[in-house]
Design a protein around this motif. Structure first.
Motif, mmCIF file in Angstrom:
data_model
loop_
_atom_site.group_PDB
_atom_site.id
_atom_site.type_symbol
_atom_site.label_atom_id
_atom_site.label_comp_id
_atom_site.label_asym_id
_atom_site.label_seq_id
_atom_site.Cartn_x
_atom_site.Cartn_y
_atom_site.Cartn_z
ATOM 1 N N LYS A 90 -2.070 3.884 12.879
ATOM 2 C CA LYS A 90 -2.194 3.906 14.341
ATOM 3 C C LYS A 90 -2.017 2.530 14.963
ATOM 4 C CE LYS A 90 -5.272 7.898 14.783
ATOM 5 N NZ LYS A 90 -5.843 7.963 13.397
ATOM 6 N N HIS A 91 -2.075 1.468 14.133
ATOM 7 C CA HIS A 91 -1.913 0.128 14.686
ATOM 8 C C HIS A 91 -0.464 -0.162 15.057
ATOM 9 C CE1 HIS A 91 -0.922 -0.015 10.475
ATOM 10 N NE2 HIS A 91 -0.253 -1.109 10.687
ATOM 11 N N ARG A 92 0.433 0.707 14.597
ATOM 12 C CA ARG A 92 1.837 0.578 14.977
ATOM 13 C C ARG A 92 2.183 1.672 15.950
ATOM 14 N NH1 ARG A 92 5.526 -2.233 11.919
ATOM 15 N NH2 ARG A 92 4.505 -3.311 10.196
ATOM 16 N N GLY A 143 8.788 -2.618 15.304
ATOM 17 C CA GLY A 143 8.604 -3.799 14.472
ATOM 18 C C GLY A 143 7.756 -4.826 15.202
ATOM 19 N N ALA A 144 7.296 -5.836 14.465
ATOM 20 C CA ALA A 144 6.410 -6.837 15.066
ATOM 21 C C ALA A 144 7.137 -7.651 16.126
ATOM 22 C CB ALA A 144 5.858 -7.764 13.987
ATOM 23 N N ASP A 145 8.471 -7.718 16.003
ATOM 24 C CA ASP A 145 9.199 -8.503 16.993
ATOM 25 C C ASP A 145 9.561 -7.673 18.229
ATOM 26 O OD1 ASP A 145 10.953 -6.861 15.778
ATOM 27 O OD2 ASP A 145 12.443 -8.370 15.282
ATOM 28 N N TRP A 176 4.927 4.697 16.916
ATOM 29 C CA TRP A 176 5.918 5.542 16.255
ATOM 30 C C TRP A 176 6.517 6.525 17.249
ATOM 31 C CZ3 TRP A 176 6.410 4.337 11.077
ATOM 32 C CH2 TRP A 176 5.350 3.624 10.514
ATOM 33 N N PHE A 221 14.571 5.154 11.236
ATOM 34 C CA PHE A 221 14.463 5.548 9.829
ATOM 35 C C PHE A 221 14.773 7.026 9.722
ATOM 36 C CE2 PHE A 221 11.844 7.366 6.372
ATOM 37 C CZ PHE A 221 12.487 6.753 5.311
ATOM 38 N N TYR A 250 10.655 5.689 2.482
ATOM 39 C CA TYR A 250 9.742 5.258 3.541
ATOM 40 C C TYR A 250 10.405 4.234 4.445
ATOM 41 C CZ TYR A 250 6.332 7.561 0.665
ATOM 42 O OH TYR A 250 5.673 8.506 -0.048
ATOM 43 N N ARG A 290 13.199 -13.572 9.897
ATOM 44 C CA ARG A 290 14.384 -14.320 10.315
ATOM 45 C C ARG A 290 14.867 -15.220 9.185
ATOM 46 N NH1 ARG A 290 11.210 -13.784 14.489
ATOM 47 N NH2 ARG A 290 12.012 -12.464 16.135
ATOM 48 N N LEU A 293 12.822 0.213 15.047
ATOM 49 C CA LEU A 293 13.748 0.350 13.933
ATOM 50 C C LEU A 293 13.882 1.827 13.595
ATOM 51 C CD1 LEU A 293 12.111 -2.475 11.821
ATOM 52 C CD2 LEU A 293 14.196 -2.645 13.157
ATOM 53 N N GLU A 309 11.627 -7.900 10.415
ATOM 54 C CA GLU A 309 10.542 -8.800 10.738
ATOM 55 C C GLU A 309 10.948 -10.246 10.491
ATOM 56 O OE1 GLU A 309 7.919 -7.723 11.941
ATOM 57 O OE2 GLU A 309 7.717 -5.634 11.358
ATOM 58 N N TYR A 314 10.120 3.199 14.482
ATOM 59 C CA TYR A 314 8.852 2.491 14.381
ATOM 60 C C TYR A 314 9.022 1.113 14.982
ATOM 61 C CZ TYR A 314 11.079 0.716 10.086
ATOM 62 O OH TYR A 314 11.949 0.175 9.176
ATOM 63 N N PRO A 360 5.494 12.693 2.814
ATOM 64 C CA PRO A 360 4.591 12.248 3.878
ATOM 65 C C PRO A 360 4.726 10.740 4.095
ATOM 66 C CG PRO A 360 3.397 13.350 2.091
ATOM 67 C CD PRO A 360 4.770 13.084 1.600
ATOM 68 N N ILE A 361 4.908 10.341 5.337
ATOM 69 C CA ILE A 361 5.075 8.924 5.656
ATOM 70 C C ILE A 361 3.768 8.410 6.254
ATOM 71 C CG2 ILE A 361 6.382 7.281 7.055
ATOM 72 C CD1 ILE A 361 8.631 9.447 7.056
ATOM 73 N N PRO A 362 3.194 7.344 5.694
ATOM 74 C CA PRO A 362 1.984 6.786 6.304
ATOM 75 C C PRO A 362 2.339 6.191 7.667
ATOM 76 C CG PRO A 362 2.436 5.804 4.139
ATOM 77 C CD PRO A 362 3.640 6.577 4.536
ATOM 78 N N LEU A 397 12.816 8.907 12.765
ATOM 79 C CA LEU A 397 11.533 8.257 13.060
ATOM 80 C C LEU A 397 11.820 6.824 13.478
ATOM 81 C CD1 LEU A 397 8.397 8.321 12.941
ATOM 82 C CD2 LEU A 397 8.578 7.545 10.586
ATOM 83 N N ARG A 443 0.842 -1.203 0.000
ATOM 84 C CA ARG A 443 0.000 0.000 0.000
ATOM 85 C C ARG A 443 0.873 1.246 0.000
ATOM 86 N NH1 ARG A 443 -2.828 1.990 5.298
ATOM 87 N NH2 ARG A 443 -1.442 3.738 4.978
ATOM 88 N N GLU A 476 -6.530 -2.566 10.092
ATOM 89 C CA GLU A 476 -6.978 -3.246 11.308
ATOM 90 C C GLU A 476 -8.321 -3.949 11.137
ATOM 91 O OE1 GLU A 476 -5.771 -1.372 15.371
ATOM 92 O OE2 GLU A 476 -5.988 0.232 13.908
#
Lengths: 465, 227
Positions: B161-163, B141-143, B165, B149, A163, A172, B147, A170, B139, B156-158, B137, A62, A84
């Protein structure tokens, strides 16, 4: 969790037939859309048994696709759902043929490979110029429009230099398609557009030979083989492969990214101009490297140091291609030298640039004159000799300069077409002498300057010289 | 709603007025000033009065370590140059500016906290902070590891809100990354997008004022060179 079946509705869109089921997402045609653009919806595979990377790839896709300007080389992103609640992407439907259609028929003829490959390389170059590396190139992710243009799809694993890379830590295990993956991707580097050039080489290899350059690795150890092993040269697999094509393929498949083509535009250029490919040891390579060499490389691969990523691209992109237009009758006069000086300055500014020396001449009568110099081939060679004479003092390495005689009654159109087809970054050409009487109609240089798709420098010798 | 974020203004009136008008032109309707309003620069009174006006209209303002020092609270971490300018600043401030500073909430006192701790500590999607002068910035990560940046100005960086920052908006009044343009960031909270900016401003005038006030030459040079 909502079930997605043809006929069900998502956020006001009605799903049609399933057109592709990938490992990370499913793609549906949309029916009943009123707009002018036929659409598809891509829905990431979520739920029990699916991997977390699917949703990250959705976010990445996206972000990257949303940032790219509209172009024929990738689908246009129309809208997207909330990550979400209802993650989906609505995109332009590409009416085209996937590259895997040709792969199933491989070996494919060299001319066809050149056509498919150069179109693909040009769309890759377009992408790289935006600061994006695709990083998941494979035959199912490349489509060809009926116009011949290549379209890249699925940007879930792409990297955009502007970006944050959501996929950075993420993973491994190396993410992407192991069959076409570049060595630096195997060790987790995700910022090098030259990884796409490697994947392009792997696909060209497959088209030329009908075989995969590294088979289908199933374990990480098998995957790591490409850190030190080169593929069996295409001509050893399928002897009909021309030497220039082997040269191009193995140049793309170099283990160290610095030894590959510096830009996808260069690959496109070579594929479009086979007679101009500089043949090196790669073209004649017979078998795989000797065992001792392999052992040495294997030892070194344990500390494999990937090449540093090139700096983020500027507007011209990496390794510019410079077209120098020489007028047919031009001899060693002041303008001839002024063009050499101008070229020298450009070469000094970027030592990776390539020079294409071009002259546009009116077509010769097929039967030609009585003397050899008056025949079509004789005239052609005479022009080539003149181009070589111009380039010689620049002392460029052989692979950095090419020579082209374009036969056309319309020199302006021939030059502009040539610059467009080969994604030339800069045109250098001679103009009328300073102080020359004003013309009623614009000359060749003025017309090229106004029509060319890139920068044009009109060089003139000083009046009085 | 567009929230403009400024940090480390350091008494640089030229920089903050230029950044403010840039943000307002882009539709900013909320403002946050993230500490270190004074110190180094030559316009503490004008800068504090300007920020107080915005605070009266609902802007968020937090106290930085230089501001605390200007109120006379001891700070051993300041360099000798910084301390010198704080002494000079104290002499400039009137009762009005001191009262404004004294009423500000404190910044998070632990400046050495790692990005990871900061994100965990504040149980929210966005954290904006200053103090470190370079734009960055982080952010999550899922682990569970943040990270880093380095943002590209103007892109503009998206920031869904689910992450989580953490944005370091960069110094408006004293950039130090060999680029003398002022830093700030604009958060589009409705569309979840964050843009970092680098804004050219009249650094020559700001540097001239520093020299005229008799403040250390090093500080004027830093404004000119951005380092």
């Amino acid at each position: 969790m909502q079930a997605f079946v043809p006929g069900s509705e998502v956020d006001g869109f009605r799903l049609g037939e399933v057109i592709h089921i990938g490992s990370m997402a499913t793609i549906y045609r949309l029916t009943g859309s009123d707009g002018p653009l036929p659409l598809v919806m891509k829905i990431p595979r979520l739920g029990p048994g699916e991997r977390a990377v699917n949703v990250i790839a959705f976010e990445q896709c996206r972000m990257v696709l949303g940032a790219l300007p509209q172009s024929p080389h990738h689908p246009t992103l129309v809208t997207f759902g909330d990550v979400e609640t209802t993650p989906y992407l609505v995109m332009e439907y590409i009416d085209g043929v996937r590259l895997d259609g040709w792969v199933h028929e491989a070996p494919v003829g060299a001319d066809e490979i050149a056509r498919l490959g150069s179109a693909l390389a040009l769309s890759l170059h377009d992408l790289h110029r935006q600061g994006v590396a695709h990083l998941d190139l494979k035959p199912t992710n490349v489509l060809y429009r009926t116009t011949g243009e290549a379209v890249l799809v699925d940007f879930g694993l792409a990297h955009h230099g502007y970006y944050p890379d959501l996929l950075a830590e993420e993973l491994r295990y190396p993410v992407g398609n192991w069959v076409y993956m570049a060595p630096e991707q195997v060790v987790g580097i995700r910022c090098d557009p030259r990884s796409d050039i490697y994947a392009l080489g792997a696909m060209l290899y497959q088209l030329a030979t009908g075989r995969l350059p590294f088979g289908n690795p199933e374990t990480k150890a098998q995957l790591r083989q490409r850190l030190y092993r080169e593929p069996i040269p295409p001509r050893s697999v399928f002897p009909e492969t021309p030497d220039w094509l082997q040269e191009i393929i193995l140049h793309c498949l170099e283990i160290d990214a610095r030894n590959r083509y510096a830009s996808a535009a260069e690959v496109a250029f070579d594929l479009a101009n086979p007679s101009q490919v500089t043949l090196t040891e790669r073209a004649s390579r017979g078998r795989r490297s000797k065992l001792a060499m392999l052992a040495r490389r294997w030892l070194r691969s344990r500390n494999f140091e990937p090449a540093p990523c090139p700096p983020a691209s500027d507007h011209t992109g990496p390794a510019p291609i410079i077209l120098v237009a020489i007028a047919p009758g031009q001899v060693e006069d002041a303008l001839f030298e002024a063009l050499q000086d101008a070229a020298r300055r450009l070469i000094a500014a970027d030592d990776r640039c390539r020079i294409a020396c071009v002259t546009a001449v009116p077509p010769a009568a097929t039967l030609g004159g009585r003397r050899y110099e008056e025949t079509a081939t004789g005239r052609h060679i005479k022009h080539l000799v003149n181009l070589r004479r111009w380039a010689k003092p620049l002392q460029l390495a052989e692979e950095r300069v090419t020579y082209h005689v374009l036969e056309s009654d319309k020199p302006v159109a021939a030059l502009v077409d040539y610059a467009t087809m080969n994604d030339v970054d800069h045109v250098l050409m001679g103009g009328p002498k300073a102080g020359a009487p004003a013309r009623l109609f614009p000359g060749v240089s003025a017309q090229v300057a106004s029509l060319a798709p890139c920068s044009v420098t009109v060089v003139r010798s000083r009046a009085g010289n | 709603m567009k929230l403009a974020l400024f940090a480390d203004i350091h008494s640089n009136l030229e920089a903050i007025t230029t950044c403010l008008s840039h943000a307002k032109a882009l539709g900013a309707d909320r403002f946050a000033f993230l500490g270190d309003l004074v110190g180094y620069g030559a316009d503490p009174v004008a800068v504090l009065d300007l920020i107080e006006e915005h605070a009266a209209d609902g802007a968020v303002v937090v106290l930085g370590n230089h501001d605390a020092a200007a109120l006379g609270r001891p700070d051993d971490t300041l360099s000798s140059h910084a301390r010198l300018t704080i002494v000079w600043t104290q002499a400039q401030l009137g009762e009005k500016q001191r009262a404004f500073l004294a009423g500000l909430p404190l910044s998070v006192p632990d400046d050495d906290m790692e990005a990871e701790d900061s994100i965990r500590a504040a149980n929210t999607s966005y954290i904006f902070c200053g103090h470190v002068h370079e734009q960055k910035l982080f952010y999550m990560g899922a682990d569970g590891h943040p990270l880093p940046f380095r943002p590209v100005p103007g892109t503009p960086i998206p920031t869904g809100k689910h992450r989580q920052w953490l944005a370091i908006v960069g110094s408006a009044g004293q950039p130090r990354d060999r680029n003398n343009k002022a830093c700030y960031a604009l958060a589009d909270l409705e569309r979840s997008r964050l843009t970092f900016f680098r804004i050219p401003y009249d650094f020559a005038l700001a540097a001239h004022k520093v020299r005229s006030a008799g403040l250390p030459e090093r500080i004027a040079l830093r404004l000119e060179r951005g380092a």
